[in-house]
Design a protein around this motif. Structure first.
Motif, PDB file in Angstrom:
ATOM      1  N   ARG A 120      32.939  38.076  46.807  1.00 41.08           N
ATOM      2  CA  ARG A 120      34.069  37.710  45.968  1.00 41.08           C
ATOM      3  C   ARG A 120      35.159  37.071  46.814  1.00 41.08           C
ATOM      4  O   ARG A 120      35.544  37.600  47.854  1.00 41.08           O
ATOM      5  CB  ARG A 120      34.621  38.940  45.256  1.00 41.08           C
ATOM      6  CG  ARG A 120      33.738  39.461  44.127  1.00 41.08           C
ATOM      7  CD  ARG A 120      34.405  40.629  43.421  1.00 41.08           C
ATOM      8  NE  ARG A 120      33.656  41.046  42.238  1.00 41.08           N
ATOM      9  CZ  ARG A 120      32.685  41.945  42.259  1.00 41.08           C
ATOM     10  NH1 ARG A 120      32.346  42.522  43.409  1.00 41.08           N
ATOM     11  NH2 ARG A 120      32.038  42.255  41.149  1.00 41.08           N
ATOM     12  N   SER A 158      27.826  37.247  41.043  1.00 43.32           N
ATOM     13  CA  SER A 158      27.699  35.907  40.484  1.00 43.32           C
ATOM     14  C   SER A 158      29.023  35.487  39.852  1.00 43.32           C
ATOM     15  O   SER A 158      29.754  36.312  39.311  1.00 43.32           O
ATOM     16  CB  SER A 158      26.590  35.883  39.429  1.00 43.32           C
ATOM     17  OG  SER A 158      26.483  34.593  38.842  1.00 43.32           O
ATOM     18  N   TRP A 159      29.302  34.181  39.940  1.00 42.98           N
ATOM     19  CA  TRP A 159      30.508  33.620  39.324  1.00 42.98           C
ATOM     20  C   TRP A 159      30.165  33.095  37.937  1.00 42.98           C
ATOM     21  O   TRP A 159      29.292  32.238  37.783  1.00 42.98           O
ATOM     22  CB  TRP A 159      31.079  32.506  40.182  1.00 42.98           C
ATOM     23  CG  TRP A 159      32.232  31.770  39.578  1.00 42.98           C
ATOM     24  CD1 TRP A 159      32.205  30.558  38.953  1.00 42.98           C
ATOM     25  CD2 TRP A 159      33.597  32.201  39.502  1.00 42.98           C
ATOM     26  NE1 TRP A 159      33.458  30.196  38.518  1.00 42.98           N
ATOM     27  CE2 TRP A 159      34.335  31.197  38.841  1.00 42.98           C
ATOM     28  CE3 TRP A 159      34.261  33.344  39.945  1.00 42.98           C
ATOM     29  CZ2 TRP A 159      35.690  31.292  38.610  1.00 42.98           C
ATOM     30  CZ3 TRP A 159      35.620  33.439  39.707  1.00 42.98           C
ATOM     31  CH2 TRP A 159      36.321  32.431  39.059  1.00 42.98           C
ATOM     32  N   ASP A 160      30.821  33.611  36.945  1.00 43.49           N
ATOM     33  CA  ASP A 160      30.619  33.173  35.571  1.00 43.49           C
ATOM     34  C   ASP A 160      31.541  31.977  35.303  1.00 43.49           C
ATOM     35  O   ASP A 160      32.753  32.140  35.184  1.00 43.49           O
ATOM     36  CB  ASP A 160      30.939  34.318  34.599  1.00 43.49           C
ATOM     37  CG  ASP A 160      30.541  33.988  33.168  1.00 43.49           C
ATOM     38  OD1 ASP A 160      30.822  32.861  32.719  1.00 43.49           O
ATOM     39  OD2 ASP A 160      29.963  34.875  32.499  1.00 43.49           O
ATOM     40  N   LYS A 161      30.959  30.785  35.215  1.00 42.77           N
ATOM     41  CA  LYS A 161      31.760  29.572  35.042  1.00 42.77           C
ATOM     42  C   LYS A 161      32.505  29.564  33.714  1.00 42.77           C
ATOM     43  O   LYS A 161      33.636  29.083  33.628  1.00 42.77           O
ATOM     44  CB  LYS A 161      30.865  28.333  35.135  1.00 42.77           C
ATOM     45  CG  LYS A 161      30.265  28.104  36.515  1.00 42.77           C
ATOM     46  CD  LYS A 161      29.435  26.843  36.532  1.00 42.77           C
ATOM     47  CE  LYS A 161      28.841  26.594  37.907  1.00 42.77           C
ATOM     48  NZ  LYS A 161      28.000  25.375  37.935  1.00 42.77           N
ATOM     49  N   LYS A 162      31.857  30.088  32.691  1.00 46.18           N
ATOM     50  CA  LYS A 162      32.479  30.070  31.368  1.00 46.18           C
ATOM     51  C   LYS A 162      33.657  31.030  31.301  1.00 46.18           C
ATOM     52  O   LYS A 162      34.741  30.680  30.813  1.00 46.18           O
ATOM     53  CB  LYS A 162      31.442  30.445  30.302  1.00 46.18           C
ATOM     54  CG  LYS A 162      31.971  30.358  28.883  1.00 46.18           C
ATOM     55  CD  LYS A 162      30.878  30.665  27.871  1.00 46.18           C
ATOM     56  CE  LYS A 162      31.406  30.579  26.458  1.00 46.18           C
ATOM     57  NZ  LYS A 162      30.342  30.874  25.450  1.00 46.18           N
ATOM     58  N   GLU A 163      33.450  32.244  31.805  1.00 41.79           N
ATOM     59  CA  GLU A 163      34.510  33.253  31.771  1.00 41.79           C
ATOM     60  C   GLU A 163      35.468  33.144  32.950  1.00 41.79           C
ATOM     61  O   GLU A 163      36.528  33.764  32.965  1.00 41.79           O
ATOM     62  CB  GLU A 163      33.892  34.659  31.746  1.00 41.79           C
ATOM     63  CG  GLU A 163      32.994  34.921  30.549  1.00 41.79           C
ATOM     64  CD  GLU A 163      33.761  34.882  29.234  1.00 41.79           C
ATOM     65  OE1 GLU A 163      34.973  35.211  29.248  1.00 41.79           O
ATOM     66  OE2 GLU A 163      33.154  34.516  28.212  1.00 41.79           O
ATOM     67  N   LYS A 164      35.058  32.369  33.964  1.00 38.33           N
ATOM     68  CA  LYS A 164      35.851  32.169  35.182  1.00 38.33           C
ATOM     69  C   LYS A 164      36.199  33.510  35.842  1.00 38.33           C
ATOM     70  O   LYS A 164      37.358  33.809  36.139  1.00 38.33           O
ATOM     71  CB  LYS A 164      37.120  31.374  34.878  1.00 38.33           C
ATOM     72  CG  LYS A 164      36.828  29.962  34.412  1.00 38.33           C
ATOM     73  CD  LYS A 164      38.100  29.155  34.201  1.00 38.33           C
ATOM     74  CE  LYS A 164      37.761  27.737  33.770  1.00 38.33           C
ATOM     75  NZ  LYS A 164      38.967  26.903  33.560  1.00 38.33           N
ATOM     76  N   GLN A 165      35.155  34.282  36.048  1.00 36.21           N
ATOM     77  CA  GLN A 165      35.330  35.567  36.718  1.00 36.21           C
ATOM     78  C   GLN A 165      34.025  35.982  37.392  1.00 36.21           C
ATOM     79  O   GLN A 165      32.947  35.462  37.077  1.00 36.21           O
ATOM     80  CB  GLN A 165      35.763  36.642  35.733  1.00 36.21           C
ATOM     81  CG  GLN A 165      34.718  36.960  34.670  1.00 36.21           C
ATOM     82  CD  GLN A 165      35.187  38.021  33.701  1.00 36.21           C
ATOM     83  OE1 GLN A 165      36.351  38.389  33.691  1.00 36.21           O
ATOM     84  NE2 GLN A 165      34.290  38.533  32.886  1.00 36.21           N
ATOM     85  N   TRP A 166      34.137  36.943  38.323  1.00 35.46           N
ATOM     86  CA  TRP A 166      32.969  37.446  39.024  1.00 35.46           C
ATOM     87  C   TRP A 166      32.286  38.531  38.189  1.00 35.46           C
ATOM     88  O   TRP A 166      32.946  39.342  37.549  1.00 35.46           O
ATOM     89  CB  TRP A 166      33.378  38.023  40.382  1.00 35.46           C
ATOM     90  CG  TRP A 166      33.894  36.989  41.330  1.00 35.46           C
ATOM     91  CD1 TRP A 166      35.196  36.645  41.533  1.00 35.46           C
ATOM     92  CD2 TRP A 166      33.120  36.151  42.184  1.00 35.46           C
ATOM     93  NE1 TRP A 166      35.288  35.634  42.469  1.00 35.46           N
ATOM     94  CE2 TRP A 166      34.032  35.314  42.888  1.00 35.46           C
ATOM     95  CE3 TRP A 166      31.754  36.014  42.425  1.00 35.46           C
ATOM     96  CZ2 TRP A 166      33.601  34.377  43.824  1.00 35.46           C
ATOM     97  CZ3 TRP A 166      31.328  35.076  43.361  1.00 35.46           C
ATOM     98  CH2 TRP A 166      32.250  34.262  44.040  1.00 35.46           C
ATOM     99  N   THR A 167      30.945  38.518  38.222  1.00 30.99           N
ATOM    100  CA  THR A 167      30.163  39.544  37.530  1.00 30.99           C
ATOM    101  C   THR A 167      29.078  40.073  38.471  1.00 30.99           C
ATOM    102  O   THR A 167      28.756  39.433  39.478  1.00 30.99           O
ATOM    103  CB  THR A 167      29.492  38.977  36.269  1.00 30.99           C
ATOM    104  OG1 THR A 167      28.606  37.902  36.642  1.00 30.99           O
ATOM    105  CG2 THR A 167      30.531  38.460  35.289  1.00 30.99           C
ATOM    106  N   LYS A 194      25.272  40.706  38.583  1.00 33.15           N
ATOM    107  CA  LYS A 194      24.046  40.409  37.858  1.00 33.15           C
ATOM    108  C   LYS A 194      22.966  41.464  38.098  1.00 33.15           C
ATOM    109  O   LYS A 194      22.176  41.771  37.217  1.00 33.15           O
ATOM    110  CB  LYS A 194      23.515  39.031  38.246  1.00 33.15           C
ATOM    111  CG  LYS A 194      24.406  37.879  37.795  1.00 33.15           C
ATOM    112  CD  LYS A 194      23.818  36.546  38.186  1.00 33.15           C
ATOM    113  CE  LYS A 194      22.496  36.272  37.489  1.00 33.15           C
ATOM    114  NZ  LYS A 194      21.961  34.929  37.817  1.00 33.15           N
TER     115      LYS A 194
END
Length: 238
Positions: free
Chosen positions: A144, A200-209, A211
């Motif tokens: 992150r 993983s970086w969620d491009k749509k939500e613009k946050q780290w998740t 997976k």
């Protein structure tokens, strides 16, 4: 060698019939040079170029034929692309300590480049690489950070749209030797097997998740004692 950019501009110049041929050619040459210099000063063209007069190298502008002659400038788009890419890579870098932003380095034909980025010779292979030991993690999203991952890939795509004559690739390659911004030696040798973090970086939500759960990587290039493979932007002329 392929040329990065080409300028061919029709020109009309009024010539006094009483002028000598030498004087008339000088007026034409001066006009062409002014057009060239205006482009360079405006930033639309590189200060590095190759000149062809009636298809030949090494001739002055005055040597162009009046009827059907041409002066063609082949501008160093590779140098312009290198300057732009380096600025963009730095802009997109995380700045917690500033070390990562300062560690972008340029290699030209495999050797460190210490001159101005815009002076990279035409026909070269340019590699722009970040020499910090965590550069790969940042690129692939393995940790992150304060900015989205994929910094090199994020610059590669707009660069190819902006500079049509440049081929840009993201590669993971070893770096022979050097020092990063903190003074530590390059290449970095992995102390143990790498960890697939599952981050993983969620491009749509613009946050780290997360997976999946973290696990020890089995990849041959991620084992202890191996050199780290550095993400780099590789630029060549088409």
């Amino acid at each position: 060698m392929s040329w990065a950019a080409r300028l061919q501009k029709p020109m009309r110049v009024a010539i006094n019939r009483n002028m000598t041929s030498v004087a008339a050619h000088k007026i034409v040459g001066d006009r062409i040079r002014k057009e060239r210099d205006d482009l360079i000063q405006s930033g639309a063209a590189s200060a590095q170029y190759v000149r062809r007069v009636d298809g030949k190298l090494g001739l002055p502008e005055e040597a162009a034929k009046f009827n059907g002659g041409s002066v063609t400038y082949l501008f160093n788009t590779l140098g312009e692309a290198t300057v732009w890419a380096l600025e963009e890579l730095r802009k997109r870098s995380p700045v917690h300590s500033g070390a990562f932003r300062k560690s972008w380095a340029i290699l030209v034909n495999g050797k460190g480049w210490t001159d101005a980025p815009g002076k990279v010779p035409m026909g070269s292979e340019v590699r722009i690489v970040n020499t910090m030991p965590y550069a790969r993690k940042i690129e692939v999203g393995g940790q992150r950070i304060s900015v989205p991952p994929g910094i090199v890939e994020g610059v590669r795509r707009p660069l190819m749209r902006r500079f049509k004559g440049i081929r840009a690739q993201r590669l993971f390659k070893p770096v022979d030797k050097g020092r990063d911004a903190r003074g530590d030696p390059v290449p970095y040798i992995l102390k143990q097997a790498g960890i697939a973090s599952g981050i993983s970086w969620d491009k749509k939500e613009k946050q780290w998740t997360q997976k999946h759960a973290a696990y020890v990587s089995r990849r041959a290039d991620r084992q202890g004692g191996e050199q780290m493979l550095y993400p780099m932007l590789v630029l060549t002329e088409r």
